[in-house]
Design an enzyme around this catalytic site. Structure first.
Site, PDB file in Angstrom:
ATOM      1  N   ASN A  80      98.475 -64.603  -3.006  1.00 49.35           N
ATOM      2  CA  ASN A  80      97.795 -63.302  -3.073  1.00 49.35           C
ATOM      3  C   ASN A  80      98.408 -62.343  -4.095  1.00 49.35           C
ATOM      4  O   ASN A  80      97.694 -61.592  -4.751  1.00 49.35           O
ATOM      5  CB  ASN A  80      97.709 -62.660  -1.689  1.00 49.35           C
ATOM      6  CG  ASN A  80      99.058 -62.387  -1.078  1.00 49.35           C
ATOM      7  OD1 ASN A  80     100.001 -63.141  -1.281  1.00 49.35           O
ATOM      8  ND2 ASN A  80      99.166 -61.319  -0.340  1.00 49.35           N
TER       9      ASN A  80
ATOM     10  N   GLU B 182     108.442 -64.615   5.731  1.00 50.53           N
ATOM     11  CA  GLU B 182     107.542 -63.448   5.650  1.00 50.53           C
ATOM     12  C   GLU B 182     106.132 -63.969   5.864  1.00 50.53           C
ATOM     13  O   GLU B 182     105.589 -64.657   4.997  1.00 50.53           O
ATOM     14  CB  GLU B 182     107.661 -62.790   4.264  1.00 50.53           C
ATOM     15  CG  GLU B 182     109.037 -62.247   3.950  1.00 50.53           C
ATOM     16  CD  GLU B 182     109.450 -61.102   4.869  1.00 50.53           C
ATOM     17  OE1 GLU B 182     108.565 -60.492   5.494  1.00 50.53           O
ATOM     18  OE2 GLU B 182     110.661 -60.851   4.974  1.00 50.53           O
TER      19      GLU B 182
ATOM     20  N   CYS C  49      99.214 -58.887   2.547  1.00 53.83           N
ATOM     21  CA  CYS C  49      99.719 -59.011   3.921  1.00 53.83           C
ATOM     22  C   CYS C  49      99.842 -57.648   4.587  1.00 53.83           C
ATOM     23  O   CYS C  49      99.816 -57.547   5.799  1.00 53.83           O
ATOM     24  CB  CYS C  49     101.064 -59.722   3.911  1.00 53.83           C
ATOM     25  SG  CYS C  49     102.257 -58.898   2.844  1.00 53.83           S
TER      26      CYS C  49
ATOM     27  N   GLU D 128     113.823 -59.046   3.784  1.00 45.65           N
ATOM     28  CA  GLU D 128     114.067 -59.147   2.348  1.00 45.65           C
ATOM     29  C   GLU D 128     114.291 -57.737   1.806  1.00 45.65           C
ATOM     30  O   GLU D 128     114.217 -56.765   2.534  1.00 45.65           O
ATOM     31  CB  GLU D 128     112.872 -59.820   1.671  1.00 45.65           C
ATOM     32  CG  GLU D 128     112.638 -61.218   2.206  1.00 45.65           C
ATOM     33  CD  GLU D 128     111.518 -61.958   1.492  1.00 45.65           C
ATOM     34  OE1 GLU D 128     110.694 -61.310   0.831  1.00 45.65           O
ATOM     35  OE2 GLU D 128     111.481 -63.186   1.619  1.00 45.65           O
TER      36      GLU D 128
HETATM   37  P1  NAD Z   1     100.166 -70.713   2.978  1.00 42.47           P
HETATM   38  O1  NAD Z   1     101.083 -70.652   4.159  1.00 42.47           O
HETATM   39  O2  NAD Z   1      98.989 -71.587   3.053  1.00 42.47           O
HETATM   40  O3  NAD Z   1     100.962 -71.147   1.663  1.00 42.47           O
HETATM   41  C1  NAD Z   1     102.095 -70.446   1.213  1.00 42.47           C
HETATM   42  C2  NAD Z   1     102.930 -71.378   0.373  1.00 42.47           C
HETATM   43  O4  NAD Z   1     103.450 -72.417   1.205  1.00 42.47           O
HETATM   44  C3  NAD Z   1     102.155 -72.080  -0.739  1.00 42.47           C
HETATM   45  O5  NAD Z   1     102.973 -72.187  -1.885  1.00 42.47           O
HETATM   46  C4  NAD Z   1     101.881 -73.454  -0.143  1.00 42.47           C
HETATM   47  O6  NAD Z   1     101.698 -74.464  -1.106  1.00 42.47           O
HETATM   48  C5  NAD Z   1     103.167 -73.676   0.635  1.00 42.47           C
HETATM   49  N1  NAD Z   1     103.084 -74.664   1.727  1.00 42.47           N
HETATM   50  C6  NAD Z   1     101.990 -75.074   2.398  1.00 42.47           C
HETATM   51  N2  NAD Z   1     102.334 -76.028   3.295  1.00 42.47           N
HETATM   52  C7  NAD Z   1     103.668 -76.204   3.199  1.00 42.47           C
HETATM   53  C8  NAD Z   1     104.615 -77.021   3.869  1.00 42.47           C
HETATM   54  N3  NAD Z   1     104.257 -77.881   4.825  1.00 42.47           N
HETATM   55  N4  NAD Z   1     105.924 -76.923   3.522  1.00 42.47           N
HETATM   56  C9  NAD Z   1     106.317 -76.052   2.578  1.00 42.47           C
HETATM   57  N5  NAD Z   1     105.458 -75.263   1.887  1.00 42.47           N
HETATM   58  C10 NAD Z   1     104.151 -75.333   2.199  1.00 42.47           C
HETATM   59  O7  NAD Z   1      99.768 -69.190   2.695  1.00 42.47           O
HETATM   60  P2  NAD Z   1      98.747 -68.662   1.606  1.00 42.47           P
HETATM   61  O8  NAD Z   1      97.377 -68.972   2.094  1.00 42.47           O
HETATM   62  O9  NAD Z   1      99.181 -69.088   0.273  1.00 42.47           O
HETATM   63  O10 NAD Z   1      99.012 -67.079   1.694  1.00 42.47           O
HETATM   64  C11 NAD Z   1      98.377 -66.230   2.582  1.00 42.47           C
HETATM   65  C12 NAD Z   1      99.269 -65.938   3.771  1.00 42.47           C
HETATM   66  O11 NAD Z   1     100.495 -65.377   3.319  1.00 42.47           O
HETATM   67  C13 NAD Z   1      98.678 -64.905   4.715  1.00 42.47           C
HETATM   68  O12 NAD Z   1      98.900 -65.324   6.029  1.00 42.47           O
HETATM   69  C14 NAD Z   1      99.479 -63.657   4.418  1.00 42.47           C
HETATM   70  O13 NAD Z   1      99.560 -62.737   5.467  1.00 42.47           O
HETATM   71  C15 NAD Z   1     100.816 -64.230   4.101  1.00 42.47           C
HETATM   72  N6  NAD Z   1     101.618 -63.298   3.311  1.00 42.47           N
HETATM   73  C16 NAD Z   1     102.679 -62.675   3.911  1.00 42.47           C
HETATM   74  C17 NAD Z   1     103.438 -61.754   3.203  1.00 42.47           C
HETATM   75  C18 NAD Z   1     104.608 -61.053   3.844  1.00 42.47           C
HETATM   76  O14 NAD Z   1     105.381 -60.432   3.119  1.00 42.47           O
HETATM   77  N7  NAD Z   1     104.768 -61.123   5.147  1.00 42.47           N
HETATM   78  C19 NAD Z   1     103.129 -61.490   1.872  1.00 42.47           C
HETATM   79  C20 NAD Z   1     102.034 -62.137   1.294  1.00 42.47           C
HETATM   80  C21 NAD Z   1     101.292 -63.054   2.019  1.00 42.47           C
END
Ligand code: NAD
Length: 481
Positions: free
Chosen positions: A150, A248, A282, A461
């Protein structure tokens, strides 16, 4: 399709060991426009080996030298701000101005902030009669950072900069959905001669590259930002080897609006907090909780503002709202809207896909959507949607507002609007969230600890918290005799 990305391993641009590629799509057009390496565990192993080789020299550098390298990277990124903003806008589908004014400048700030922090990070000493204790804060070695789609470069830099500043070498894994700006930064790192192996990037899918990074025995910590589902899986994997983790995760953030809210910035800010980046931040406030006496007026004004948002081509300066990031995500958000209707929600505006004319006719656009009439327990009000969709609920008392705010499994951020100082402090104390904003939203000071509670994550963080996470504290006690 001309653009082919690469990994950055040991200072070299390399393709996936097994030669596989993933298509990268432009959300505004629905068309593939680039390919990124479809990496695997062999690529991760090569990157970890390069990072291990680089670690002794990098960790032995004076902090000021490490800071200078990170500053150089920031300078090079800043010099290409427009290029990076255009790439990020295309990759994520966010309006160009948003990438230009928020995302890429913040990536530069992250690098500069942690470069400065590297030179200021100090450890403690504690003395007692005849005894001196001091604490060494030593880098961990090779660490893994995994980021979502995002805010791709903003969150990637937010993670790897403190790791480098603290003296670690990094293997980074950007989201395969939006890999372009991380790749570009890797190219910039090569151009400026960033010490090879200190900062590596492995592109590819989460289940292959991400999981291999999490499972690699020589990776000493994982800093992850993404969904709660994947974060939970990572926590389970890391627990087996007691690997340090910072998580996060998702949010379902409340915005509490009291009738005595200062009105000057209220609607502008609430609309931004609801729909910026098509609601794919997020920290977006997706549950709007409004004091009943003000509910009708606020709802009508909000709906008018949401209808006035301009959904369309992210390249068009008039556009306020681009597409959502991918076809699967589009399908997910549309299914959430269908669920909200099935749960009895009234769609006050939006609720539909939008098909702009011209080059964006096949893009993944959704109209800003406001829904009312749903109780706090329904799935629409408890599960993260992560799109341009918000719900409205009314409350009568401060206690009821607090109960609604806390009635979800998440606890990332909350924004509360009131002129009553006592109420602001009372609620800030009792809201279950890692971040509370009063009469503002997404107002971040990089020195403050950042992170969520409950299902929104583990660890903090930002500022010293990040440098502490990426170091191990060792205490030394000396008997002065
Ligand atoms: P996601 O969890 O699908 O993917 C995040 C990352 O993890 C990607 O690089 C993905 O390739 C990787 N990933 C996926 N499966 C994995 C595994 N088994 N092992 C290790 N890595 C793996 O999330 P997304 O769809 O990319 O992002 C959206 C989500 O992120 C939303 O839930 C949002 O709330 C959250 N988010 C949180 C914050 C925060 O600061 N809390 C900030 C931004 C986004």
């Amino acid at each position: 399709m001309s653009l082919r990305l690469s990994h950055l391993i040991g200072g070299q641009a390399v393709t996936a060991t097994r030669g596989a590629w993933l298509d990268v799509f432009e959300p505004a057009t629905g068309q593939a426009y680039a390919q990124c390496p479809d990496g695997d565990a062999d690529d991760v192993a090569a990157a970890v080996a390069a990072a291990r080789q680089a670690f002794p020299a990098w960790s032995a550098l004076p902090a000021s030298d490490r800071a200078a390298w990170i500053e150089r990277l920031a300078d090079a990124l800043e010099a290409r701000l427009d290029e990076f903003a255009a790439a990020e806008s295309r990759d994520v589908g966010k309006p160009l101005a948003l990438a230009r004014n928020l995302d890429i400048p913040r990536a530069v700030s992250n690098l500069r902030f942690f470069a400065a922090a590297a030179t200021q990070f100090a450890s403690e000493s504690h003395s007692a009669p005849g005894i001196v204790n001091y604490t060494l804060r030593q880098p961990l070695g090779v660490v893994g950072v995994i980021s979502p789609w995002n805010l791709p470069l903003y969150l990637f830099t937010w993670k790897f900069a403190p790791a480098l500043a603290a003296g670690n070498c990094v293997v980074g894994k950007p989201s395969e959905v939006t890999p372009v700006t991380a790749w570009m930064l890797g190219e910039v790192a090569r151009e400026i001669g960033f010490p090879p192996g200190v900062f590596n990037i492995v592109q590819g899918r989460g289940a292959a590259v991400g999981q291999a990074l999490v499972d690699h025995p020589q990776v000493k910590a994982i800093s992850f930002t993404g969904s709660t589902a994947v974060g939970t899986r990572i926590a389970e994997s890391c627990a087996r080897s007691l690997k340090k983790t910072s998580l996060e995760l998702g949010g379902k953030n409340p915005t509490l609006v009291f009738a005595d809210a200062p009105k000057a910035k209220l609607l502008d800010t609430v609309v931004r907090s609801a729909f910026l980046n098509s609601g794919q931040i997020c920290l977006c406030g997706s549950r709007l909780l409004v004091e009943r006496g003000y509910y009708g007026e606020f709802r009508d004004a909000l709906v008018a503002r949401a209808k006035a948002l301009v959904v369309g081509d992210p390249q068009d300066p008039a556009t306020t709202t681009g597409p959502v990031v991918s076809k699967p995500h589009f399908d997910k958000v549309m299914a959430c809207i269908a669920l909200a209707k099935a749960e009895g929600g009234r769609v006050l505006c939006g609720g539909d896909a939008v098909q702009p004319a011209g080059r964006c006719a096949d893009g993944w656009f959704i109209a800003p959507t406001v829904i009312e009439g749903l109780g706090p327990d329904c799935r629409t009000n408890t599960e993260e949607i992560f799109g341009p969709v918000v719900t409205l609920q009314a409350f009568d008392t401060e206690d009821e507002a607090l109960a609604l705010a806390n009635a979800v499994p998440y606890g990332l951020a909350a924004s509360l609007w009131t002129s009553d100082l006592g109420r602001a402090h009372r609620l800030a104390d009792r809201i279950e969230a890692g971040v509370v904003w009063v009469n503002t939203w997404m107002n971040r000071d990089l020195r403050t600890p950042f992170g969520g509670v409950k299902q929104s994550g583990l660890g903090r963080e930002g500022g010293w918290e990040a440098l502490r996470f990426f170091t191990e504290a060792k205490n030394v006690t000396i008997d002065l005799g």
